[in-house]
Motif scaffolding. Structure first.
Motif, PDB file in Angstrom:
ATOM      1  N   GLU A 261       1.293  -0.779   0.429  1.00 23.98           N
ATOM      2  CA  GLU A 261      -0.368  -0.034   0.062  1.00 23.98           C
ATOM      3  C   GLU A 261       0.772   0.894  -0.095  1.00 23.98           C
ATOM      4  N   SER A 262       1.722   1.516  -0.500  1.00 23.61           N
ATOM      5  CA  SER A 262       2.926   2.170   0.323  1.00 23.61           C
ATOM      6  C   SER A 262       2.547   2.510   1.378  1.00 23.61           C
TER       7      SER A 262
ATOM      8  N   PHE B  13      -7.991   2.348   0.824  1.00 25.36           N
ATOM      9  CA  PHE B  13      -6.855   1.757   1.834  1.00 25.36           C
ATOM     10  C   PHE B  13      -8.152   0.941   2.701  1.00 25.36           C
ATOM     11  N   ALA B  39      -9.402   6.164  -2.088  1.00 24.02           N
ATOM     12  CA  ALA B  39      -8.599   7.701  -1.535  1.00 24.02           C
ATOM     13  C   ALA B  39      -8.689   8.144  -3.570  1.00 24.02           C
ATOM     14  N   ASN B  59      -4.852  18.937  -1.083  1.00 26.42           N
ATOM     15  CA  ASN B  59      -4.132  17.758  -0.107  1.00 26.42           C
ATOM     16  C   ASN B  59      -5.121  16.538   0.139  1.00 26.42           C
ATOM     17  N   GLY B  62      -6.209  12.279  -3.809  1.00 28.16           N
ATOM     18  CA  GLY B  62      -5.599  10.602  -4.189  1.00 28.16           C
ATOM     19  C   GLY B  62      -4.689  11.456  -5.380  1.00 28.16           C
ATOM     20  N   SER B  64      -0.956  11.493  -4.967  1.00 30.23           N
ATOM     21  CA  SER B  64      -0.042  10.702  -5.188  1.00 30.23           C
ATOM     22  C   SER B  64      -0.700   9.097  -5.213  1.00 30.23           C
ATOM     23  N   THR B  65      -1.873   9.121  -4.407  1.00 28.38           N
ATOM     24  CA  THR B  65      -2.240   7.497  -5.053  1.00 28.38           C
ATOM     25  C   THR B  65      -2.503   7.079  -6.648  1.00 28.38           C
ATOM     26  N   HIS B 215       1.394  21.811  -6.105  1.00 31.01           N
ATOM     27  CA  HIS B 215       0.680  23.042  -5.552  1.00 31.01           C
ATOM     28  C   HIS B 215       0.778  24.371  -5.696  1.00 31.01           C
TER      29      HIS B 215
HETATM   30  N1  LIG Z   1      -0.461   4.210   1.874  1.00 29.52           N
HETATM   31  C1  LIG Z   1      -1.828   4.955   2.804  1.00 29.52           C
HETATM   32  N2  LIG Z   1      -2.627   3.540   3.309  1.00 29.52           N
HETATM   33  C2  LIG Z   1      -4.005   4.548   3.813  1.00 29.52           C
HETATM   34  N3  LIG Z   1      -4.614   5.906   3.102  1.00 29.52           N
HETATM   35  C3  LIG Z   1      -3.571   5.816   2.641  1.00 29.52           C
HETATM   36  C4  LIG Z   1      -2.179   5.534   2.178  1.00 29.52           C
HETATM   37  N4  LIG Z   1      -1.962   6.386   1.263  1.00 29.52           N
HETATM   38  C5  LIG Z   1      -2.754   7.371   1.368  1.00 29.52           C
HETATM   39  N5  LIG Z   1      -4.084   7.558   1.892  1.00 29.52           N
HETATM   40  C6  LIG Z   1      -4.925   8.222   2.242  1.00 29.52           C
HETATM   41  O1  LIG Z   1      -5.696   8.342   0.795  1.00 29.52           O
HETATM   42  C7  LIG Z   1      -5.690   9.548   0.098  1.00 29.52           C
HETATM   43  C8  LIG Z   1      -5.041  10.492  -0.208  1.00 29.52           C
HETATM   44  O2  LIG Z   1      -3.676  10.141   0.073  1.00 29.52           O
HETATM   45  P1  LIG Z   1      -2.917  11.450  -1.836  1.00 29.52           P
HETATM   46  O3  LIG Z   1      -1.630  10.873  -0.864  1.00 29.52           O
HETATM   47  O4  LIG Z   1      -2.847  10.589  -2.559  1.00 29.52           O
HETATM   48  O5  LIG Z   1      -2.815  12.342  -2.157  1.00 29.52           O
HETATM   49  P2  LIG Z   1      -3.088  13.544  -1.952  1.00 29.52           P
HETATM   50  O6  LIG Z   1      -3.468  14.571  -3.427  1.00 29.52           O
HETATM   51  O7  LIG Z   1      -0.802  13.547  -2.989  1.00 29.52           O
HETATM   52  O8  LIG Z   1      -2.297  15.290  -0.680  1.00 29.52           O
HETATM   53  P3  LIG Z   1      -1.072  16.171  -0.600  1.00 29.52           P
HETATM   54  O9  LIG Z   1      -1.561  16.985  -1.840  1.00 29.52           O
HETATM   55  O10 LIG Z   1      -1.234  16.425   0.367  1.00 29.52           O
HETATM   56  O11 LIG Z   1      -0.216  15.704  -1.647  1.00 29.52           O
HETATM   57  C9  LIG Z   1      -5.186  10.196   2.045  1.00 29.52           C
HETATM   58  O12 LIG Z   1      -6.760  10.346   2.737  1.00 29.52           O
HETATM   59  C10 LIG Z   1      -4.089   9.509   2.859  1.00 29.52           C
HETATM   60  O13 LIG Z   1      -4.493   9.491   3.995  1.00 29.52           O
END
Ligand SMILES: Nc1ncnc2c1ncn2[C@@H]1O[C@H](COP(=O)(O)OP(=O)(O)OP(=O)(O)O)[C@@H](O)[C@H]1O
Ligand SMILES: [Mg+2]
Lengths: 265, 334
Positions: A261-262, B13, B39, B59, B62, B64-65, B215
């Motif tokens: 899950e990274s 997740f 996510a 933030n 989603g 990074s996911t 950002h």
């Molecule tokens: N490995 C993980 N396990 C559980 N939840 C996760 C995991 N990775 C991400 N999440 C959740 O998924 C959602 C999306 O996270 P993500 O990192 O994709 O956001 P982001 O758009 O990259 O935000 P940011 O701008 O802060 O980097 C968040 O609510 C985060 O808590």
């Protein structure tokens, strides 16, 4: 294949370079290794001279020593790469370093195993070899070219079996978020592989042969050198058991990777 | 076929609530309350070769996911991704040979190894020929200002220095497509400018396709023609940077310069609530208005009919204002 050898060869070269760059650390651990090796040898000599143990469930002291040395060789090969599996859950999964591994066009397991090495195991490899040769002399075993070949094949197989078992255990970290992982208790179980398996009860014998096949790490392959019957089949099954172990480990690993899950950041 | 095709992509997740205190942790060992977090929640989009796509969102949206699924790190819970004909997760090893990835948050390089050695090792892994390596290294060293960093181990670099090296690492093997997750985080103004110029260059000259999250809206403004906005795992905007500025409900600004003292009260009388005026200086007023309520020509005509105007300018809303509104209001803003 050649490509992979080159790449992981380069990994090893880099590792050596880095180790050398922490110079004091390198020498300190070299000295420590020599000390540990020497202590091991002293222990062995003490065991040989002891008047209190002469026989272990039908196995002579020299045979026990022979197997013990044999096991040390496989374990040394194992621990030279398996150091990365120790703490795998914490470093690679919880800290998310496994991302980096997955971004390279290389086998993910091979990367984890070959990212760093434990040079300290050279010490125990030498001690194991010395112990084995010493016991062989007492037993009057003459070692020919073919025997050397078998020793080579079987100790690599033994190491592969050990690695596979710990890969399976480490891949549990993909599913459960815990820092220590379930592997550490099993490190103690390895010692079962150092003794003639017949000294244990039947259930344990079965487990050590077919579930966690530590008996193939040293005991079965070592019987090649003894004047005994009853183990021929199992003895030469060792490479096959190693192969099956690798396949099982790979299936577990792949399944684990699909659940990776990274981290959130 | 488009270079990148994403269809109904989802990632959930499983998370569990941790109870408080030691006793709570102990309780958690036996029974956990799980919940599912989507996510990324069913996104679809396409990217053509040579595009430079900005991937935006607040933030936790989603981003990074999504990038992790696009780069083969995470297995999608559901949906399809094809990039250059590969399925990122399934064909990971073959696929990753063709992509460059930078996570600003975390290094891809080897911690203890000097930068140059790292780059050489990468060249070996990606089978880069010596001559190619030399010419790329030269280009990267110059444009990213790596000259003094090459012999330092990665762990000794500052954040900004490290990211520049990471960028070099992701480009040394000449990937056709780049995934960048906050690649300029922690860079100083000069560093940002260098990276920006560099990305523009490789996008234009080498036809590299780039998908980046950031950002920094200035970066987006300078680099991207197209943006994708994701919020709570769903795409709420996919289109040009220009169009996003014309969102309904966004106020435009008009600046009026008068020959004499600005007639603020008179203007208020005429326009009422349709325009909110603010005094900028003795002779200058700024008014903001909603172009749907009052069109710009109408406003200008009425002002000219009643007053002696020396000069005027109309400005579109700042991107920052637009994005802030979208982040605040989500899909409702669109
Ligand atoms: N490995 C993980 N396990 C559980 N939840 C996760 C995991 N990775 C991400 N999440 C959740 O998924 C959602 C999306 O996270 P993500 O990192 O994709 O956001 P982001 O758009 O990259 O935000 P940011 O701008 O802060 O980097 C968040 O609510 C985060 O808590
Ligand atoms: Mg992010």
């Amino acid at each position: 294949m050649i490509y992979n050898l080159q790449i992981f060869g380069a990994y090893f070269a880099q590792f050596l370079k880095t180790r050398m760059s922490y110079r004091t650390d390198f020498f300190v651990s070299l000295v420590a290794n020599i000390l540990v090796g020497a202590t091991g040898l002293l222990f062995v000599v003490f065991l040989m001279d002891g008047k209190n143990i002469t026989e272990l469930n039908g196995w002579s002291r020299a045979e026990v020593l022979f197997i013990y040395g044999y096991a040390m060789i496989s374990m040394a090969i194992f621990s030279s790469v398996a150091i990365n599996l120790y703490g795998f859950g914490n470093r690679y999964i919880i800290q998310g370093q496994f991302d980096r591994v997955l971004l390279r066009p290389l086998n993910s397991l091979a990367q984890v195993l070959f990212e760093s090495f434990n040079l300290d195991s050279i010490g125990s490899l030498l001690v194991g070899l010395a112990t084995m040769l010493y016991a062989a002399r007492i037993l009057g075993i003459s070692i020919g070219m073919l025997d050397v070949g078998w020793l080579f094949v079987s100790s690599i197989s033994g190491a592969v079996i050990l690695i596979s078992v710990f890969v399976v255990l480490s891949s549990v970290s993909f599913h459960f978020e815990d820092r220590i992982g379930i592997a550490p208790p099993f490190y103690n179980l390895i010692s079962f592989g150092r003794y003639p398996i017949t000294i244990f009860n039947r259930v344990i014998q079965f487990i050590l042969s077919w579930v966690i096949p530590f008996a193939f790490v040293a005991f079965y392959p070592a019987t090649h050198f003894f004047n005994r019957t009853g183990f021929e089949l199992l003895c030469y099954l060792t490479p096959l058991v190693a192969l099956v172990s690798v396949v099982v480990a790979w299936v577990f690993w792949q399944f684990g990777v699909s659940k990776y899950e990274s981290t959130g950041n | 076929m488009a270079l990148v095709e994403v269809q109904n992509l989802r990632k959930s997740f499983r998370t569990f609530k941790r109870s408080e205190g030691i006793l709570g942790s102990f309780k958690d060992l036996f029974s956990r309350q799980y919940s599912t977090l989507n996510a990324v929640d069913g996104i679809s989009f396409k990217v053509e070769e040579g595009e430079l796509l900005g991937y935006l969102g607040p933030n936790g949206a989603g981003k990074s996911t999504s990038i992790k699924m696009l780069t083969g790190i995470l297995k999608p819970t559901d949906g399809e991704i094809t990039v250059m004909g590969y399925h990122p997760f399934r064909d990971r090893r073959a696929y990753t040979a063709h992509i460059g990835v930078v996570f600003g948050q975390r290094t891809q390089l080897w911690w203890d190894i000097a930068v140059l050695e790292s780059l050489k090792l990468l060249a070996k892994i990606y089978r880069v020929s010596d001559s190619e390596f030399k010419s790329r290294l030269e280009l990267l060293t110059e444009t990213l200002g790596l000259k003094d960093l090459l012999h330092t181990p990665v762990r000794k670099l500052s954040l900004g220095q490290r990211i520049r090296c990471d960028l070099a690492g992701s480009l040394i093997y000449g990937p056709k497509i780049l995934f960048l997750d906050e690649p300029t985080i922690g860079l100083d103004a000069v560093g940002k400018d260098a990276v920006r110029a560099f990305l523009r260059k490789i996008n234009r000259d080498l036809k590299a396709t780039i998908i980046m999250t950031t950002h920094d809206l200035k970066e987006i403004e300078e680099l991207c023609q197209r943006i994708l906005i994701i919020d709570k795992g769903r795409i709420i905007y996919d289109g040009s940077l220009e169009r996003v500025r014309t969102l309904p409900g966004l106020k435009r600004r008009i600046y009026l310069d008068f020959a004499g003292s600005a007639p603020e009260s008179k203007l208020n009388e005429i326009f009422g609530t349709r325009v909110a005026f603010e005094r900028e200086s003795e002779r200058r007023l700024a008014g903001s208005y909603d172009p749907r309520e009052l069109s710009t020509p109408e406003l200008v005509k009425e002002v000219f009919a009643n007053f002696d105007v020396a000069d005027f300018t109309v400005s579109e809303p700042e991107l920052e204002e637009v994005i802030m509104k979208i982040y605040r209001e989500g899909a409702g803003a669109l």
